[in-house]
Design a protein around this motif. Structure first.
Motif, PDB file in Angstrom:
ATOM      1  N   ILE A   1      54.678 -21.470  14.154  1.00  0.00           N
ATOM      2  CA  ILE A   1      54.243 -20.071  14.273  1.00  0.00           C
ATOM      3  C   ILE A   1      52.919 -19.984  15.025  1.00  0.00           C
ATOM      4  CG2 ILE A   1      53.493 -18.014  13.000  1.00  0.00           C
ATOM      5  CD1 ILE A   1      55.427 -18.969  10.744  1.00  0.00           C
ATOM      6  N   VAL A   2      51.983 -20.842  14.695  1.00  0.00           N
ATOM      7  CA  VAL A   2      50.684 -20.848  15.381  1.00  0.00           C
ATOM      8  C   VAL A   2      50.876 -21.116  16.870  1.00  0.00           C
ATOM      9  CG1 VAL A   2      48.446 -22.020  15.575  1.00  0.00           C
ATOM     10  CG2 VAL A   2      49.369 -21.469  13.321  1.00  0.00           C
ATOM     11  N   ALA A   3      51.742 -22.067  17.214  1.00  0.00           N
ATOM     12  CA  ALA A   3      51.983 -22.383  18.623  1.00  0.00           C
ATOM     13  C   ALA A   3      52.569 -21.186  19.370  1.00  0.00           C
ATOM     14  CB  ALA A   3      52.909 -23.590  18.740  1.00  0.00           C
TER      15      ALA A   3
ATOM     16  N   PRO B   1      43.982 -20.893  23.338  1.00  0.00           N
ATOM     17  CA  PRO B   1      44.149 -22.350  23.247  1.00  0.00           C
ATOM     18  C   PRO B   1      44.544 -22.769  21.832  1.00  0.00           C
ATOM     19  CG  PRO B   1      41.828 -21.775  23.427  1.00  0.00           C
ATOM     20  CD  PRO B   1      42.607 -20.497  23.569  1.00  0.00           C
ATOM     21  N   ILE B   2      45.662 -23.446  21.719  1.00  0.00           N
ATOM     22  CA  ILE B   2      46.156 -23.844  20.398  1.00  0.00           C
ATOM     23  C   ILE B   2      45.197 -24.796  19.688  1.00  0.00           C
ATOM     24  CG2 ILE B   2      47.551 -25.786  21.181  1.00  0.00           C
ATOM     25  CD1 ILE B   2      49.635 -24.788  19.060  1.00  0.00           C
ATOM     26  N   ALA B   3      44.434 -25.581  20.438  1.00  0.00           N
ATOM     27  CA  ALA B   3      43.499 -26.531  19.826  1.00  0.00           C
ATOM     28  C   ALA B   3      42.497 -25.832  18.912  1.00  0.00           C
ATOM     29  CB  ALA B   3      42.771 -27.318  20.902  1.00  0.00           C
ATOM     30  N   GLU B   4      42.198 -24.586  19.180  1.00  0.00           N
ATOM     31  CA  GLU B   4      41.248 -23.847  18.351  1.00  0.00           C
ATOM     32  C   GLU B   4      41.921 -23.129  17.190  1.00  0.00           C
ATOM     33  OE1 GLU B   4      38.886 -21.268  20.780  1.00  0.00           O
ATOM     34  OE2 GLU B   4      38.508 -22.829  22.254  1.00  0.00           O
TER      35      GLU B   4
ATOM     36  N   ALA C   1      45.289 -24.293  15.565  1.00  0.00           N
ATOM     37  CA  ALA C   1      46.164 -25.100  14.723  1.00  0.00           C
ATOM     38  C   ALA C   1      45.408 -25.677  13.539  1.00  0.00           C
ATOM     39  CB  ALA C   1      46.803 -26.211  15.540  1.00  0.00           C
ATOM     40  N   LEU C   2      46.120 -25.770  12.395  1.00  0.00           N
ATOM     41  CA  LEU C   2      45.524 -26.384  11.202  1.00  0.00           C
ATOM     42  C   LEU C   2      45.323 -27.873  11.397  1.00  0.00           C
ATOM     43  CD1 LEU C   2      47.565 -24.712   8.330  1.00  0.00           C
ATOM     44  CD2 LEU C   2      45.204 -24.247   9.004  1.00  0.00           C
ATOM     45  N   ASP C   3      46.332 -28.535  11.965  1.00  0.00           N
ATOM     46  CA  ASP C   3      46.281 -29.974  12.164  1.00  0.00           C
ATOM     47  C   ASP C   3      46.660 -30.245  13.613  1.00  0.00           C
ATOM     48  OD1 ASP C   3      47.101 -32.703  12.428  1.00  0.00           O
ATOM     49  OD2 ASP C   3      47.239 -32.817  10.263  1.00  0.00           O
ATOM     50  N   LYS C   4      45.709 -30.668  14.399  1.00  0.00           N
ATOM     51  CA  LYS C   4      45.932 -30.835  15.820  1.00  0.00           C
ATOM     52  C   LYS C   4      47.058 -31.814  16.141  1.00  0.00           C
ATOM     53  CE  LYS C   4      41.763 -28.814  16.005  1.00  0.00           C
ATOM     54  NZ  LYS C   4      41.411 -28.010  14.887  1.00  0.00           N
TER      55      LYS C   4
END
Length: 60
Positions: free
Chosen positions: A38-40, A49-52, A54-57
């Protein structure tokens, strides 16, 4: 206990300065991966940017 609760694959949708207006739910993967999917999708939709986000990169 409320009749509905969020789970690992459920992500609340909130409007700034208001409340929850809905949810996005994914099911079928382990909870953490459901959530990261869902986050992606939201990161892509919102061009963030997903890196900022996501819970767990490592699962993004």
């Amino acid at each position: 206990m409320p009749p509905f609760t969020s789970h690992g694959g459920c992500f609340q949708i909130r409007i700034r300065n208001t409340s929850v207006i809905g949810t996005i739910t994914v099911s079928g993967l382990p909870q953490h991966k459901d959530h990261n999917l869902i986050v992606a999708v939201l990161a892509n939709w919102l061009v963030q940017p997903i890196a900022e986000l996501a819970l767990d990169k490592s699962d993004a």
